[in-house]
Design a protein around this motif. Structure first.
Motif, PDB file in Angstrom:
ATOM      1  N   THR A   1       4.379   6.580  -8.270  1.00 25.55           N
ATOM      2  CA  THR A   1       3.276   6.416  -7.317  1.00 25.55           C
ATOM      3  C   THR A   1       2.729   4.989  -7.273  1.00 25.55           C
ATOM      4  O   THR A   1       1.738   4.732  -6.597  1.00 25.55           O
ATOM      5  CB  THR A   1       2.130   7.387  -7.659  1.00 25.55           C
ATOM      6  OG1 THR A   1       1.668   7.122  -8.999  1.00 25.55           O
ATOM      7  CG2 THR A   1       2.590   8.831  -7.573  1.00 25.55           C
ATOM      8  N   THR A   2       3.372   4.078  -8.002  1.00 29.77           N
ATOM      9  CA  THR A   2       2.968   2.672  -7.927  1.00 29.77           C
ATOM     10  C   THR A   2       3.018   2.207  -6.473  1.00 29.77           C
ATOM     11  O   THR A   2       3.971   2.483  -5.746  1.00 29.77           O
ATOM     12  CB  THR A   2       3.916   1.795  -8.763  1.00 29.77           C
ATOM     13  OG1 THR A   2       3.887   2.235 -10.119  1.00 29.77           O
ATOM     14  CG2 THR A   2       3.512   0.322  -8.698  1.00 29.77           C
ATOM     15  N   LYS A   3       1.967   1.509  -6.047  1.00 27.82           N
ATOM     16  CA  LYS A   3       1.914   1.041  -4.670  1.00 27.82           C
ATOM     17  C   LYS A   3       2.525  -0.353  -4.545  1.00 27.82           C
ATOM     18  O   LYS A   3       2.321  -1.220  -5.400  1.00 27.82           O
ATOM     19  CB  LYS A   3       0.472   1.047  -4.171  1.00 27.82           C
ATOM     20  CG  LYS A   3      -0.102   2.459  -4.034  1.00 27.82           C
ATOM     21  CD  LYS A   3      -1.502   2.452  -3.452  1.00 27.82           C
ATOM     22  CE  LYS A   3      -2.011   3.886  -3.277  1.00 27.82           C
ATOM     23  NZ  LYS A   3      -3.375   3.922  -2.699  1.00 27.82           N
TER      24      LYS A   3
ATOM     25  N   TRP B   1      10.561  -3.969 -13.359  1.00 32.53           N
ATOM     26  CA  TRP B   1       9.524  -3.203 -12.689  1.00 32.53           C
ATOM     27  C   TRP B   1       9.306  -3.691 -11.262  1.00 32.53           C
ATOM     28  O   TRP B   1       9.487  -4.881 -10.978  1.00 32.53           O
ATOM     29  CB  TRP B   1       8.187  -3.333 -13.430  1.00 32.53           C
ATOM     30  CG  TRP B   1       8.271  -3.333 -14.905  1.00 32.53           C
ATOM     31  CD1 TRP B   1       8.246  -2.233 -15.724  1.00 32.53           C
ATOM     32  CD2 TRP B   1       8.378  -4.463 -15.762  1.00 32.53           C
ATOM     33  NE1 TRP B   1       8.348  -2.625 -17.032  1.00 32.53           N
ATOM     34  CE2 TRP B   1       8.424  -3.997 -17.082  1.00 32.53           C
ATOM     35  CE3 TRP B   1       8.440  -5.839 -15.542  1.00 32.53           C
ATOM     36  CZ2 TRP B   1       8.526  -4.844 -18.177  1.00 32.53           C
ATOM     37  CZ3 TRP B   1       8.534  -6.683 -16.617  1.00 32.53           C
ATOM     38  CH2 TRP B   1       8.583  -6.180 -17.907  1.00 32.53           C
ATOM     39  N   PRO B   2       8.783  -2.778 -10.390  1.00 33.00           N
ATOM     40  CA  PRO B   2       8.770  -1.309 -10.530  1.00 33.00           C
ATOM     41  C   PRO B   2      10.033  -0.718  -9.917  1.00 33.00           C
ATOM     42  O   PRO B   2      10.911  -1.464  -9.484  1.00 33.00           O
ATOM     43  CB  PRO B   2       7.517  -0.909  -9.743  1.00 33.00           C
ATOM     44  CG  PRO B   2       7.321  -1.987  -8.734  1.00 33.00           C
ATOM     45  CD  PRO B   2       7.973  -3.247  -9.257  1.00 33.00           C
ATOM     46  N   TYR B   3      10.121   0.619  -9.859  1.00 34.92           N
ATOM     47  CA  TYR B   3      11.343   1.269  -9.418  1.00 34.92           C
ATOM     48  C   TYR B   3      11.072   2.150  -8.202  1.00 34.92           C
ATOM     49  O   TYR B   3      10.060   2.852  -8.148  1.00 34.92           O
ATOM     50  CB  TYR B   3      11.935   2.106 -10.561  1.00 34.92           C
ATOM     51  CG  TYR B   3      12.290   1.235 -11.748  1.00 34.92           C
ATOM     52  CD1 TYR B   3      13.517   0.587 -11.810  1.00 34.92           C
ATOM     53  CD2 TYR B   3      11.375   1.014 -12.775  1.00 34.92           C
ATOM     54  CE1 TYR B   3      13.842  -0.249 -12.869  1.00 34.92           C
ATOM     55  CE2 TYR B   3      11.685   0.176 -13.839  1.00 34.92           C
ATOM     56  CZ  TYR B   3      12.917  -0.450 -13.877  1.00 34.92           C
ATOM     57  OH  TYR B   3      13.226  -1.293 -14.921  1.00 34.92           O
ATOM     58  N   LEU B   4      11.974   2.105  -7.232  1.00 31.59           N
ATOM     59  CA  LEU B   4      11.854   2.908  -6.018  1.00 31.59           C
ATOM     60  C   LEU B   4      12.524   4.246  -6.286  1.00 31.59           C
ATOM     61  O   LEU B   4      13.719   4.432  -6.059  1.00 31.59           O
ATOM     62  CB  LEU B   4      12.509   2.189  -4.837  1.00 31.59           C
ATOM     63  CG  LEU B   4      11.950   0.790  -4.513  1.00 31.59           C
ATOM     64  CD1 LEU B   4      12.747   0.147  -3.383  1.00 31.59           C
ATOM     65  CD2 LEU B   4      10.471   0.862  -4.164  1.00 31.59           C
ATOM     66  N   VAL B   5      11.732   5.189  -6.790  1.00 26.59           N
ATOM     67  CA  VAL B   5      12.282   6.471  -7.229  1.00 26.59           C
ATOM     68  C   VAL B   5      11.213   7.550  -7.065  1.00 26.59           C
ATOM     69  O   VAL B   5      10.008   7.282  -7.152  1.00 26.59           O
ATOM     70  CB  VAL B   5      12.739   6.380  -8.707  1.00 26.59           C
ATOM     71  CG1 VAL B   5      11.579   6.108  -9.653  1.00 26.59           C
ATOM     72  CG2 VAL B   5      13.501   7.627  -9.132  1.00 26.59           C
ATOM     73  N   ARG B   6      11.653   8.746  -6.815  1.00 27.46           N
ATOM     74  CA  ARG B   6      10.744   9.890  -6.697  1.00 27.46           C
ATOM     75  C   ARG B   6       9.866  10.004  -7.936  1.00 27.46           C
ATOM     76  O   ARG B   6      10.334   9.872  -9.063  1.00 27.46           O
ATOM     77  CB  ARG B   6      11.548  11.173  -6.511  1.00 27.46           C
ATOM     78  CG  ARG B   6      10.697  12.425  -6.376  1.00 27.46           C
ATOM     79  CD  ARG B   6      11.571  13.655  -6.306  1.00 27.46           C
ATOM     80  NE  ARG B   6      12.466  13.605  -5.156  1.00 27.46           N
ATOM     81  CZ  ARG B   6      13.546  14.366  -5.018  1.00 27.46           C
ATOM     82  NH1 ARG B   6      13.890  15.215  -5.978  1.00 27.46           N
ATOM     83  NH2 ARG B   6      14.301  14.265  -3.947  1.00 27.46           N
TER      84      ARG B   6
ATOM     85  N   GLY C   1       0.784  -1.228   0.000  1.00 25.44           N
ATOM     86  CA  GLY C   1       0.000   0.000   0.000  1.00 25.44           C
ATOM     87  C   GLY C   1       0.812   1.272   0.000  1.00 25.44           C
ATOM     88  O   GLY C   1       0.286   2.350  -0.293  1.00 25.44           O
ATOM     89  N   VAL C   2       2.114   1.185   0.307  1.00 27.52           N
ATOM     90  CA  VAL C   2       2.993   2.352   0.299  1.00 27.52           C
ATOM     91  C   VAL C   2       3.481   2.605  -1.119  1.00 27.52           C
ATOM     92  O   VAL C   2       3.796   1.670  -1.856  1.00 27.52           O
ATOM     93  CB  VAL C   2       4.190   2.127   1.251  1.00 27.52           C
ATOM     94  CG1 VAL C   2       5.243   3.208   1.076  1.00 27.52           C
ATOM     95  CG2 VAL C   2       3.710   2.082   2.695  1.00 27.52           C
ATOM     96  N   GLU C   3       3.526   3.879  -1.518  1.00 25.98           N
ATOM     97  CA  GLU C   3       4.012   4.203  -2.856  1.00 25.98           C
ATOM     98  C   GLU C   3       5.520   3.974  -2.970  1.00 25.98           C
ATOM     99  O   GLU C   3       6.266   4.183  -2.007  1.00 25.98           O
ATOM    100  CB  GLU C   3       3.697   5.668  -3.194  1.00 25.98           C
ATOM    101  CG  GLU C   3       2.209   5.942  -3.359  1.00 25.98           C
ATOM    102  CD  GLU C   3       1.916   7.390  -3.720  1.00 25.98           C
ATOM    103  OE1 GLU C   3       2.863   8.223  -3.664  1.00 25.98           O
ATOM    104  OE2 GLU C   3       0.761   7.685  -4.048  1.00 25.98           O
ATOM    105  N   CYS C   4       5.953   3.574  -4.150  1.00 30.10           N
ATOM    106  CA  CYS C   4       7.387   3.341  -4.390  1.00 30.10           C
ATOM    107  C   CYS C   4       8.218   4.566  -4.013  1.00 30.10           C
ATOM    108  O   CYS C   4       9.293   4.438  -3.412  1.00 30.10           O
ATOM    109  CB  CYS C   4       7.615   2.999  -5.860  1.00 30.10           C
ATOM    110  SG  CYS C   4       7.120   1.324  -6.332  1.00 30.10           S
ATOM    111  N   GLN C   5       7.742   5.750  -4.349  1.00 34.57           N
ATOM    112  CA  GLN C   5       8.520   6.955  -4.088  1.00 34.57           C
ATOM    113  C   GLN C   5       8.709   7.213  -2.598  1.00 34.57           C
ATOM    114  O   GLN C   5       9.694   7.827  -2.184  1.00 34.57           O
ATOM    115  CB  GLN C   5       7.878   8.170  -4.750  1.00 34.57           C
ATOM    116  CG  GLN C   5       6.510   8.541  -4.217  1.00 34.57           C
ATOM    117  CD  GLN C   5       5.965   9.788  -4.891  1.00 34.57           C
ATOM    118  OE1 GLN C   5       6.646  10.461  -5.681  1.00 34.57           O
ATOM    119  NE2 GLN C   5       4.713  10.131  -4.574  1.00 34.57           N
TER     120      GLN C   5
END
Length: 420
Positions: free
Chosen positions: A367-369, A359-364, A318-322
């Motif tokens: 917003t992918t959860k 995929w996905p990427y932890l970057v600013r 539920g937390v966004e990647c960013q």
């Protein structure tokens, strides 16, 4: 797909694999390693069939009538076919309803049928073969017509080369071509228990190889010599793997330098590498010192360690990647190594699986959860040009209620392999 770093490291691994046994005898920590090959359980045909079914469900959600997959990682993922990409067109079409069909060069038909049988336990696949003087794209168009989707919307997986997609577009003029990433990423970024087990093993193998190489360092050892030790250790453990070593001030270059480097007393060493276990990657970085670190080295290490821990604590479904990137970046910035990308020069992490980066990427801005069974690198770093750099990287698995690392965190520059 192979990263730039992976391509360079494969050359290192190949060289080390040819090393004579006498070299291993000079490094007892490596000579004493035991193979872990028997711990790796291959992906089954039943699991690949279930992946295709999940893809069909996602196609229906995203209004796609099928996806078109060419040689590469997604083809291996869905079918088990391991195919060298060349100028000759070969692809799989997976419809939203019905069985897939394959288009192959005629002289390769036997090989592709063999791989489909091995990968999917299918002894009678629909393979459409083209001779060297024929147009393969007409077979795609005919196959879409046979499946009743010639006027439908077909997604192309993201690595589809333009020369091939243009050929399909010219032959299947009534078909709308679009991206298949919602399907391919939608499937691949959520790992099964079997995939998690392979990735956990891969991470364990690489960390074990690093530790053996670490205990084999000698004063005056060159960068290639240390990298050879890492590759040899992977080989002894039963897998292909490698590590890119950066020494002293060159550790401030996150992906390395071509300048010759030699390890001496007091040298800081950053090693970043990976191995493959049944097609699944590890991606591990350790930073340590041969001898005694300076007070500044210890201070920077502690900041990076805290940043990695903050990211791990933040990551959960539920937390966004960013937000995971932001948690690590705040620790580093608050410690005086900011703002933004000044010293922590890259994103926090990337998805990990059959590709080293996926995929996905932890970057600013992403917003992918996060969802359960996503896997990432967790790799904050501080890079001080002209002095040194510190990066700590472990592979992170998002669980039902939080996240875990596949390997114990490094505890210090002097005890990088202490069990936490």
């Amino acid at each position: 797909m192979l990263s730039r770093r992976r391509l360079m490291q494969l050359g290192v691994a190949a060289t080390a694999a040819l090393a004579v046994s006498a070299q291993a005898e000079e490094a007892p920590a490596i000579a004493n390693l035991k193979s872990m090959k028997d711990r790796a359980v291959p992906i089954t045909a039943a699991e690949r069939q279930s992946r295709q079914e999940k893809a069909r469900q996602l196609m229906q959600q995203h209004q796609l009538d099928g996806i078109l997959v060419m040689a590469g990682t997604s083809l291996r993922y869905f079918s088990g076919i391991d195919w060298f990409e060349s100028e000759r067109f070969m692809a799989m079409v997976l419809p939203a309803k019905g069985d897939p069909f394959y288009v192959s060069p005629a002289f390769e038909e036997g090989r592709i049928r063999e791989q489909i049988t091995n990968g999917l336990a299918n002894n009678s696949p629909d393979v459409r073969a083209w001779q060297e003087d024929q147009d393969p794209y007409k077979l795609i168009a005919q196959g879409l017509k046979d499946r009743g989707i010639a006027t439908g919307t077909i997604g192309l997986e993201e690595t589809f080369r333009y020369v091939f997609s243009d050929g399909v577009a010219r032959a299947a003029v009534q078909t709308k071509l679009t991206s298949a990433t919602t399907v391919t990423a939608g499937c691949r970024m959520i790992k099964s228990p079997a995939e998690i087990a392979l990735m956990r093993l891969a991470a364990h193998v690489t960390l074990t190889a690093y530790e053996a190489a670490y205990h084999s360092i000698k004063d005056g050892m060159t960068k290639p010599e240390f990298e050879d030790l890492v590759a040899q250790a992977h080989t002894k453990l039963g897998f292909t793997g490698s590590g890119d070593a950066l020494v002293g001030e060159f550790a401030a270059f996150p992906h390395g330098s071509v300048t010759p480097q030699v390890i001496h007393e007091g040298s800081l060493i950053l090693v970043d590498g990976e191995c493959l276990v049944e097609g699944y990657n590890s991606d591990i970085t350790r930073t340590f010192v041969f001898g005694k670190p300076t007070a500044k080295m210890n201070q920077v290490f502690e900041i990076v360690h805290n940043a990695q821990s903050a990211a791990l604590k933040t990551a959960r479904p539920g937390v966004e990647c960013q937000s995971v990137d932001a948690a690590a970046r705040k620790v580093i910035t608050d410690a005086g190594y900011g703002p933004d990308y000044k010293y922590f020069t890259h994103r926090l992490g990337h998805g990990l699986g059959m590709d080293g980066h996926e995929w996905p990427y932890l970057v600013r801005g992403n917003t992918t959860k996060l969802g359960p069974n996503m896997t990432f690198s967790d790799e904050p770093g501080i890079y001080i040009r002209g002095e040194f750099g510190v990066r700590l990287e472990d592979d992170m698995h998002v669980t039902e209620d939080g996240a875990e690392l596949f390997t114990p965190q490094s505890q210090s520059l002097e005890t990088p392999f202490a069990k936490s």
